[in-house]
Design an enzyme around this catalytic site. Structure first.
Site, PDB file in Angstrom:
ATOM      1  N   THR B  17       0.821  -1.222   0.000  1.00 40.63           N
ATOM      2  CA  THR B  17       0.000   0.000   0.000  1.00 40.63           C
ATOM      3  C   THR B  17       0.853   1.271   0.000  1.00 40.63           C
ATOM      4  O   THR B  17       0.330   2.376  -0.036  1.00 40.63           O
ATOM      5  CB  THR B  17      -0.969   0.022   1.202  1.00 40.63           C
ATOM      6  OG1 THR B  17      -0.195  -0.106   2.399  1.00 40.63           O
ATOM      7  CG2 THR B  17      -1.975  -1.118   1.127  1.00 40.63           C
ATOM      8  N   THR B  99      14.420  -2.748  -0.984  1.00 41.64           N
ATOM      9  CA  THR B  99      14.748  -1.654  -0.071  1.00 41.64           C
ATOM     10  C   THR B  99      16.239  -1.337  -0.017  1.00 41.64           C
ATOM     11  O   THR B  99      17.070  -2.232   0.116  1.00 41.64           O
ATOM     12  CB  THR B  99      14.269  -2.028   1.347  1.00 41.64           C
ATOM     13  OG1 THR B  99      12.898  -2.384   1.268  1.00 41.64           O
ATOM     14  CG2 THR B  99      14.468  -0.876   2.321  1.00 41.64           C
ATOM     15  N   TYR B 161      20.234  -1.959 -16.494  1.00 43.15           N
ATOM     16  CA  TYR B 161      19.271  -1.567 -17.525  1.00 43.15           C
ATOM     17  C   TYR B 161      20.023  -1.175 -18.800  1.00 43.15           C
ATOM     18  O   TYR B 161      19.623  -1.504 -19.907  1.00 43.15           O
ATOM     19  CB  TYR B 161      18.405  -0.376 -17.086  1.00 43.15           C
ATOM     20  CG  TYR B 161      17.707  -0.504 -15.743  1.00 43.15           C
ATOM     21  CD1 TYR B 161      17.659  -1.706 -15.065  1.00 43.15           C
ATOM     22  CD2 TYR B 161      17.089   0.601 -15.169  1.00 43.15           C
ATOM     23  CE1 TYR B 161      17.028  -1.799 -13.831  1.00 43.15           C
ATOM     24  CE2 TYR B 161      16.449   0.511 -13.952  1.00 43.15           C
ATOM     25  CZ  TYR B 161      16.426  -0.679 -13.279  1.00 43.15           C
ATOM     26  OH  TYR B 161      15.805  -0.747 -12.071  1.00 43.15           O
ATOM     27  N   GLU B 211      31.200  -4.205  -9.613  1.00 42.20           N
ATOM     28  CA  GLU B 211      31.666  -2.854  -9.309  1.00 42.20           C
ATOM     29  C   GLU B 211      32.702  -2.936  -8.195  1.00 42.20           C
ATOM     30  O   GLU B 211      32.945  -4.020  -7.649  1.00 42.20           O
ATOM     31  CB  GLU B 211      30.492  -1.947  -8.916  1.00 42.20           C
ATOM     32  CG  GLU B 211      29.725  -2.419  -7.694  1.00 42.20           C
ATOM     33  CD  GLU B 211      28.455  -1.598  -7.412  1.00 42.20           C
ATOM     34  OE1 GLU B 211      27.847  -1.070  -8.364  1.00 42.20           O
ATOM     35  OE2 GLU B 211      28.073  -1.502  -6.245  1.00 42.20           O
ATOM     36  N   HIS B 249      26.464   3.226  -3.500  1.00 41.02           N
ATOM     37  CA  HIS B 249      26.138   1.954  -2.853  1.00 41.02           C
ATOM     38  C   HIS B 249      26.976   1.781  -1.593  1.00 41.02           C
ATOM     39  O   HIS B 249      28.170   2.080  -1.594  1.00 41.02           O
ATOM     40  CB  HIS B 249      26.459   0.773  -3.776  1.00 41.02           C
ATOM     41  CG  HIS B 249      25.522   0.645  -4.928  1.00 41.02           C
ATOM     42  ND1 HIS B 249      25.788  -0.170  -5.995  1.00 41.02           N
ATOM     43  CD2 HIS B 249      24.330   1.213  -5.174  1.00 41.02           C
ATOM     44  CE1 HIS B 249      24.789  -0.091  -6.863  1.00 41.02           C
ATOM     45  NE2 HIS B 249      23.891   0.753  -6.377  1.00 41.02           N
TER      46      HIS B 249
END
Lengths: 378, 287
Positions: B17, B99, B161, B211, B249
Site C-alpha cells: 500500500t 529496499t 538496464y 563494481e 552503494h
C-alpha cells in the site's frame, strides 16, 4: 561516517573499556588547563580523520602544562594530509610496557563480524597483515550469538598475553564488541591497547567507523559527524539525498544510479576525458533535486562541461528535464551541456529540453565523446 | 526455462500500500506476473490493483490463503530486516528485497538466520529479477529486455538496464536478469547465480556486471574457472573511483587496497572472461 579518536574512546569507555584520563581542547589555553588538571606528563594529540598523525608530528608528549599549551598552539596550526587540525585531545601519558592491536569489523566474505588481535600493536594493521600475516589472529563471530568468552580467550592466548591479564582482556574484547554492535559500527579498533608498566590494560587510541545506514537508530551518534572534516559540497548533497563525491577532472556528471554513475565516469576516462565528480541523483528524483544537483556540480570551478546520463526506470526523464530547465534559470552558466535521456518518458523529456540549447546524445559512448569535443571547441 | 522466477511464480508484495510498492505491484501485474497478495500491517482486508489483489496484515495469513511462494519487499529500511524474517518464517522460499539503506548489522543477522533455514534472499538494495516474457519481481523496466539466451547478473541497478538495453538494441535477449544488489552483505552472490545459469538449459551465455568493493568478483572468477562451461562476459564499474570514498552503494568502496576495479578485471580476464571497456561494448563481446 568516521568518528574522531576522542569520540570513539568515549564510546568504548561507556562499554567498560579502560581509557586514559583526558579531554578535548580547541585552544592552547584549554589544553594547558586540562594538562594542569591531569598533572604530570601528558600527550597532546591532533584530532583529524586521517591516519599517520604521529608521523606528521601531530602527537607529542609534554612534561608541563606550559609545554602542553605551546605544543597545542603548534598542532592546532597544522594541516595533516590537507586537513586543518581544529581540536587536540590532551590525555595523561601512559608508561607503555607492550602494545597490542584489537579490532572488530565486518567480514564481507564471511558475512559476519570478525575480531582481530595482534601482538604487533601501535603500527598499521594492514602493514602487519602484509609483512607478518602469521602475527594476525582472527575469530569469526556468529551475529546471532555475539562474541563468546572462549573466543576472546583464544585471542589472548594467541597473542601470548600474560595469563594474569586474560580476565581484563576478555572484558575489553567484550566491551569493544558491544560498542561495535550497539553503535551500528562497521569498524571499532583499539590500536594500541597497551599493557602499562604498572600492569594495567589501557586503550590508548580508538577508531570507529559507523554504518551510515544505521544512523537512524542513533541520533546522538549522527550528531557527532564533524562537518569541518568533509568536503562542503558532499555534506550539502547529502542533505538533499544526493550522493556526491568530488574528483579532480573537468567534466561534471549527473547520473541516476550509483553503478551507472561510476560507469559513466569510466566511459569519460576511456574516451580521454576526466570526470569532475561522482553524482547519483537516486531513483525517482524530482525536478527540485535535479536543480540542486546541477548547482552543486557547477559550484566546482574546474567544471568545463556537464554530462547528464539518465536511464529512466523509476526516474522519469521528463521530471529530470524539468529540473535541468529550472536549474538553468537559477544558475548563470555558459558551460556546454550534453544530455542523454533513455527510458521512461524519454520523448517528453527530449521535447522539454529542445528549447534549451543543449547537445543531445543517443548512447553513453556518444555522450562522452560529444562532451569531450565540446570542451575542446570552447 | 529461466532461473528463480517464471510465469507460475506466485508473488506477494510486502509494503503493497506504499507509494513504491503499489506502483511496482501494478507494473509487475501488467507485465504478466502473478501478483497474488499484498501485506501491510494494519491494512488487512483491503483490496488493491482494481480490487484484484487482497491485502493481509501478516505474511503468514497471505501465504496460507493465496499459496504465495515468492515475496518482494518495498518496506522502509528500518522495517526491512523484520519483513525478510517474517517472510522466511512464513515459509516463503524466495525473498527479493528492493529496499535500500538496510543497516549492515541487520543483514548479518538476517543472512545467518536464512542460511540456517535454507531460504533464498535476493538483495537488499537491488532492482530484483526479470525473466523477459515470463515474469518480473522488482523494479526492472520490462520493456528494455527481450527473451533470449543471455543470463545477466549484476550488483547494480540502472547500469544493468543500460546493458539489457544495449543487448536488445543488437537483437539479443535475456533468459533471466538477476540484480543481486549493491550492499556489502546480501542474500545471493554472483556464484549462486552463476551456478543457476550453468544449470539452466535456456541460458547459453552469461554477463556479469560488477563494481568496486569487496571481493565477490574475484571469487566469481575462481568459480568460473573451476565450474563454468558457458562463456562469460563482464563489465566492472568504478575504474575511476578514488579509494576510501563510498560511491553511492554502501558496498561500493575501495578500502585498504582491496576492492579495486583493476584487480577484479584482471581476475576475470585471467580465467578467460572477456571484460568490456564500457557497458555498450558488452553485446559485441557476446557475439
Amino acid at each position: 561516517m568516521k568518528l574522531h579518536e576522542y569520540q570513539s574512546k568515549q564510546i568504548f569507555a561507556e562499554y567498560g573499556v579502560p581509557i586514559p584520563k583526558g579531554r578535548v581542547a580547541t585552544t592552547a589555553d584549554e589544553a594547558r588547563a586540562i594538562a594542569e588538571e591531569l598533572g604530570g606528563r601528558v600527550v597532546v594529540k591532533s584530532q583529524v580523520l586521517v591516519g599517520g598523525r604521529g608521523k606528521a608530528g601531530g602527537i607529542r608528549l609534554a612534561d608541563s602544562p606550559e609545554e602542553a599549551g605551546s605544543l597545542a598552539t603548534e598542532i592546532l596550526g597544522m594541516q595533516i594530509k590537507g586537513l586543518p587540525v581544529r581540536k587536540v585531545l590532551v590525555d595523561e601519558a601512559a608508561s607503555i610496557a607492550t602494545e597490542i592491536y584489537l579490532g572488530v569489523t565486518n567480514d564481507r566474505a564471511a558475512r559476519c563480524p570478525v575480531m582481530i588481535a595482534s601482538a604487533e600493536g601501535g603500527v598499521e594493521i594492514e602493514e602487519v597483515a602484509r609483512t607478518d600475516p602469521e602475527k594476525i589472529h582472527r575469530v569469526w563471530i556468529d551475529p546471532l550469538l555475539g562474541l563468546r568468552e572462549y573466543q576472546a580467550r583464544y585471542l589472548a592466548s594467541s597473542i601470548e598475553l600474560a595469563r594474569e591479564h586474560w580476565r581484563t582482556f576478555i572484558q575489553i574484547a567484550s566491551g569493544l564488541y558491544q560498542a561495535y554492535v550497539s553503535s551500528d559500527a562497521t569498524l571499532a579498533e583499539i590500536n594500541p591497547l597497551v599493557v602499562t608498566e604498572d600492569d594495567r590494560l589501557l586503550a590508548l587510541d580508538g577508531k570507529m567507523v559507523l554504518d551510515d545506514n544505521g544512523l537512524f537508530r542513533h541520533p546522538d551518534l549522527a550528531e557527532m559527524r564533524d562537518l569541518d572534516e568533509e568536503e562542503p559540497a558532499e555534506g550539502e548533497a547529502r542533505k538533499y539525498g544526493l550522493s556526491y563525491v568530488r574528483l579532480d577532472g573537468n567534466i561534471g556528471c549527473m547520473v541516476n544510479g550509483a553503478g551507472l554513475a561510476m560507469a559513466t565516469m569510466d566511459v569519460i576516462k576511456f574516451f580521454g576525458g576526466a570526470p569532475a565528480n561522482f553524482l547519483d541523483i537516486g531513483g525517482g528524483a524530482t525536478a527540485e533535486k535535479v536543480a540542486v544537483a546541477l548547482e552543486i556540480i557547477l559550484k566546482d570551478a574546474h567544471v568545463e562541461a556537464v554530462l547528464f546520463n539518465i536511464f529512466g526506470g523509476i526516474t522519469r526523464c521528463d521530471e529530470v528535464a524539468r529540473g535541468i530547465l529550472a536549474a538553468l534559470e537559477q544558475v548563470d552558466t555558459n558551460v556546454p551541456m550534453v544530455v542523454r535521456l533513455v527510458g521512461t518518458n524519454e520523448e517528453a523529456g527530449r521535447r522539454l529540453l529542445a528549447k534549451a540549447e543543449m547537445i543531445t546524445a543517443t548512447s553513453l559512448a556518444d555522450a562522452a565523446k560529444k562532451t569531450i569535443a565540446a570542451i575542446k571547441e570552447a | 526455462m529461466s532461473i528463480l522466477i517464471d510465469k507460475n511464480t506466485r508473488v506477494l508484495v510486502q509494503g503493497i500500500t506504499g507509494r513504491e510498492g503499489l506502483f511496482h505491484a501494478s507494473q509487475m501485474a501488467a507485465y504478466g506476473t502473478q501478483v497474488v497478495a499484498g501485506v501491510t500491517p494494519g491494512k488487512g482486508g483491503e483490496w488493491v490493483l482494481d480490487g484484484k489483489v487482497p491485502v493481509f496484515d501478516t505474511v503468514q495469513r497471505a501465504v496460507d490463503t493465496t499459496g504465495a511462494d515468492c515475496s518482494v519487499i518495498f518496506v522502509p529500511a528500518r522495517f526491512a530486516a523484520d519483513a525478510i524474517l517474517e517472510a522466511a518464517d512464513a515459509g516463503v522460499q524466495l525473498i527479493v528485497c528492493i529496499t535500500e539503506g538496510v543497516p549492515v548489522q541487520d543483514m548479518m543477522k538476517v543472512r545467518r538466520y536464512l542460511d540456517q533455514k535454507g531460504t533464498r534472499l535476493v538483495g537488499p538494495n537491488c532492482p530484483g529479477i526479470l525473466t523477459p516474457g515470463g515474469a518480473k519481481v522488482g523494479i526492472i523496466p520490462g520493456h528494455i529486455a527481450i527473451p533470449g539466451n543471455v543470463g545477466v547478473v549484476s550488483r547494480s541497478g540502472t547500469l544493468t538496464y543500460e546493458v539489457l538495453y544495449a543487448l536488445k538494441a543488437k537483437g539479443m535477449g535475456a533468459s533471466t536478469c538477476v540484480g543481486i544488489g549493491g550492499d556489502p552483505i546480501n542474500g545471493t552472490s554472483f556464484i549462486d547465480v552463476l551456478s543457476m545459469f550453468e544449470a539452466d538449459p535456456q541460458t547459453e551465455k552469461i554477463v556479469i556486471i560488477g563494481e568496486i568493493g569487496g571481493s565477490d568478483e574475484e571469487r566469481a572468477a575462481e568459480y568460473i574457472s573451476d565450474h563454468m562451461t558457458k562463456p562469460v562476459v563482464g563489465f566492472i564499474a568504478g575504474q575511476t573511483a578514488p579509494p576510501g570514498k563510498r560511491m553511492g552503494h554502501a558496498g561500493a568502496i575501495v578500502e585498504g587496497g582491496t576492492g579495486l576495479a583493476a584487480d577484479k578485471i584482471k581476475a576475470l580476464r585471467s580465467v578467460g572472461v572477456k571484460v568490456a571497456d564500457h557497458p555498450e561494448q558488452v553485446p559485441d563481446l557476446l557475439a
